[in-house]
Design a protein around this motif. Sequence first.
Motif, PDB file in Angstrom:
ATOM      1  N   MET A   1      24.205  78.414  40.121  1.00 18.25           N
ATOM      2  CA  MET A   1      25.323  78.206  41.010  1.00 18.25           C
ATOM      3  C   MET A   1      25.032  78.690  42.421  1.00 18.25           C
ATOM      4  O   MET A   1      25.691  78.282  43.348  1.00 18.25           O
ATOM      5  CB  MET A   1      26.560  78.937  40.470  1.00 18.25           C
ATOM      6  N   GLY A   2      24.093  79.580  42.609  1.00 22.73           N
ATOM      7  CA  GLY A   2      23.781  80.108  43.932  1.00 22.73           C
ATOM      8  C   GLY A   2      23.425  79.014  44.923  1.00 22.73           C
ATOM      9  O   GLY A   2      23.823  79.060  46.086  1.00 22.73           O
ATOM     10  N   PHE A   3      22.679  78.031  44.461  1.00 26.29           N
ATOM     11  CA  PHE A   3      22.288  76.918  45.333  1.00 26.29           C
ATOM     12  C   PHE A   3      23.502  76.175  45.853  1.00 26.29           C
ATOM     13  O   PHE A   3      23.614  75.874  47.039  1.00 26.29           O
ATOM     14  CB  PHE A   3      21.363  75.962  44.567  1.00 26.29           C
ATOM     15  N   PHE A   4      24.454  75.870  44.977  1.00 26.07           N
ATOM     16  CA  PHE A   4      25.624  75.103  45.373  1.00 26.07           C
ATOM     17  C   PHE A   4      26.569  75.912  46.258  1.00 26.07           C
ATOM     18  O   PHE A   4      27.185  75.369  47.174  1.00 26.07           O
ATOM     19  CB  PHE A   4      26.355  74.554  44.143  1.00 26.07           C
ATOM     20  N   ASN A   5      26.669  77.206  46.007  1.00 22.20           N
ATOM     21  CA  ASN A   5      27.473  78.056  46.882  1.00 22.20           C
ATOM     22  C   ASN A   5      26.886  78.093  48.284  1.00 22.20           C
ATOM     23  O   ASN A   5      27.603  78.003  49.275  1.00 22.20           O
ATOM     24  CB  ASN A   5      27.579  79.479  46.319  1.00 22.20           C
ATOM     25  N   ASN A   6      25.573  78.244  48.362  1.00 25.58           N
ATOM     26  CA  ASN A   6      24.900  78.265  49.656  1.00 25.58           C
ATOM     27  C   ASN A   6      25.061  76.922  50.364  1.00 25.58           C
ATOM     28  O   ASN A   6      25.339  76.873  51.567  1.00 25.58           O
ATOM     29  CB  ASN A   6      23.416  78.600  49.471  1.00 25.58           C
ATOM     30  N   LEU A   7      24.899  75.843  49.620  1.00 25.53           N
ATOM     31  CA  LEU A   7      25.062  74.506  50.190  1.00 25.53           C
ATOM     32  C   LEU A   7      26.484  74.318  50.721  1.00 25.53           C
ATOM     33  O   LEU A   7      26.683  73.800  51.816  1.00 25.53           O
ATOM     34  CB  LEU A   7      24.735  73.435  49.148  1.00 25.53           C
ATOM     35  N   GLY A   8      27.471  74.745  49.957  1.00 26.10           N
ATOM     36  CA  GLY A   8      28.860  74.642  50.384  1.00 26.10           C
ATOM     37  C   GLY A   8      29.118  75.401  51.668  1.00 26.10           C
ATOM     38  O   GLY A   8      29.810  74.915  52.562  1.00 26.10           O
ATOM     39  N   GLU A  13      29.945  75.287  57.616  1.00 24.90           N
ATOM     40  CA  GLU A  13      29.455  75.715  58.925  1.00 24.90           C
ATOM     41  C   GLU A  13      29.157  74.495  59.804  1.00 24.90           C
ATOM     42  O   GLU A  13      29.520  74.453  60.984  1.00 24.90           O
ATOM     43  CB  GLU A  13      28.201  76.569  58.754  1.00 24.90           C
ATOM     44  N   PHE A  14      28.518  73.495  59.220  1.00 22.21           N
ATOM     45  CA  PHE A  14      28.202  72.265  59.946  1.00 22.21           C
ATOM     46  C   PHE A  14      29.484  71.565  60.411  1.00 22.21           C
ATOM     47  O   PHE A  14      29.575  71.108  61.541  1.00 22.21           O
ATOM     48  CB  PHE A  14      27.370  71.339  59.060  1.00 22.21           C
ATOM     49  N   LYS A  15      30.486  71.495  59.525  1.00 24.96           N
ATOM     50  CA  LYS A  15      31.752  70.846  59.880  1.00 24.96           C
ATOM     51  C   LYS A  15      32.434  71.573  61.040  1.00 24.96           C
ATOM     52  O   LYS A  15      32.979  70.938  61.937  1.00 24.96           O
ATOM     53  CB  LYS A  15      32.680  70.793  58.662  1.00 24.96           C
ATOM     54  N   ARG A  16      32.392  72.898  61.041  1.00 26.57           N
ATOM     55  CA  ARG A  16      32.979  73.669  62.150  1.00 26.57           C
ATOM     56  C   ARG A  16      32.243  73.383  63.452  1.00 26.57           C
ATOM     57  O   ARG A  16      32.854  73.241  64.509  1.00 26.57           O
ATOM     58  CB  ARG A  16      32.954  75.156  61.840  1.00 26.57           C
ATOM     59  N   ASP A  17      30.912  73.298  63.386  1.00 29.04           N
ATOM     60  CA  ASP A  17      30.118  72.999  64.579  1.00 29.04           C
ATOM     61  C   ASP A  17      30.447  71.617  65.132  1.00 29.04           C
ATOM     62  O   ASP A  17      30.560  71.431  66.339  1.00 29.04           O
ATOM     63  CB  ASP A  17      28.616  73.104  64.282  1.00 29.04           C
ATOM     64  N   VAL A  18      30.603  70.643  64.250  1.00 31.83           N
ATOM     65  CA  VAL A  18      30.937  69.277  64.663  1.00 31.83           C
ATOM     66  C   VAL A  18      32.319  69.248  65.306  1.00 31.83           C
ATOM     67  O   VAL A  18      32.514  68.651  66.363  1.00 31.83           O
ATOM     68  CB  VAL A  18      30.857  68.299  63.473  1.00 31.83           C
ATOM     69  N   ASP A  19      33.286  69.906  64.693  1.00 32.80           N
ATOM     70  CA  ASP A  19      34.637  69.949  65.248  1.00 32.80           C
ATOM     71  C   ASP A  19      34.648  70.611  66.620  1.00 32.80           C
ATOM     72  O   ASP A  19      35.343  70.171  67.526  1.00 32.80           O
ATOM     73  CB  ASP A  19      35.598  70.680  64.313  1.00 32.80           C
ATOM     74  N   SER A  20      33.872  71.646  66.775  1.00 34.90           N
ATOM     75  CA  SER A  20      33.784  72.334  68.062  1.00 34.90           C
ATOM     76  C   SER A  20      33.179  71.421  69.129  1.00 34.90           C
ATOM     77  O   SER A  20      33.656  71.362  70.257  1.00 34.90           O
ATOM     78  CB  SER A  20      32.939  73.597  67.920  1.00 34.90           C
ATOM     79  N   ALA A  21      32.137  70.686  68.765  1.00 35.37           N
ATOM     80  CA  ALA A  21      31.496  69.762  69.704  1.00 35.37           C
ATOM     81  C   ALA A  21      32.457  68.646  70.091  1.00 35.37           C
ATOM     82  O   ALA A  21      32.529  68.247  71.259  1.00 35.37           O
ATOM     83  CB  ALA A  21      30.221  69.182  69.111  1.00 35.37           C
ATOM     84  N   LYS A  22      33.230  68.146  69.139  1.00 36.18           N
ATOM     85  CA  LYS A  22      34.212  67.103  69.426  1.00 36.18           C
ATOM     86  C   LYS A  22      35.242  67.599  70.430  1.00 36.18           C
ATOM     87  O   LYS A  22      35.607  66.891  71.357  1.00 36.18           O
ATOM     88  CB  LYS A  22      34.927  66.668  68.147  1.00 36.18           C
ATOM     89  N   ALA A  23      35.714  68.812  70.225  1.00 33.21           N
ATOM     90  CA  ALA A  23      36.728  69.376  71.111  1.00 33.21           C
ATOM     91  C   ALA A  23      36.187  69.509  72.529  1.00 33.21           C
ATOM     92  O   ALA A  23      36.920  69.299  73.497  1.00 33.21           O
ATOM     93  CB  ALA A  23      37.205  70.724  70.591  1.00 33.21           C
ATOM     94  N   ASP A  24      34.916  69.823  72.669  1.00 31.30           N
ATOM     95  CA  ASP A  24      34.314  69.972  73.991  1.00 31.30           C
ATOM     96  C   ASP A  24      34.171  68.636  74.710  1.00 31.30           C
ATOM     97  O   ASP A  24      34.218  68.586  75.934  1.00 31.30           O
ATOM     98  CB  ASP A  24      32.936  70.628  73.887  1.00 31.30           C
ATOM     99  N   GLU A  25      33.995  67.537  73.974  1.00 36.71           N
ATOM    100  CA  GLU A  25      33.729  66.240  74.573  1.00 36.71           C
ATOM    101  C   GLU A  25      34.958  65.355  74.710  1.00 36.71           C
ATOM    102  O   GLU A  25      34.918  64.350  75.413  1.00 36.71           O
ATOM    103  CB  GLU A  25      32.673  65.508  73.750  1.00 36.71           C
TER     104      GLU A  25
END
Length: 55
Positions: A1-8, A13-25
Amino acid sequence: MGFFNNLGRKVEEFKRDVDSAKADEATHQCTACDHLYFAAREECDECGRDAVVER
C-alpha cells in the motif's frame, strides 16, 4: 500500500500546482462564485450569472 499512498500524495500535489498555475494565468473571474476564465465571457458557466469581469 505504500506505493499507492505515495502516488496519491504526488497526484494531489500536482493538482494543487496546476490549480495555482491556472489562477496565475486567468484573465477573467466571476465575482459571484470566483470561477476563473482565460477569456471574456457574457456569463459564468458555473453559476449562470453575468458577473464575469477582467482581473
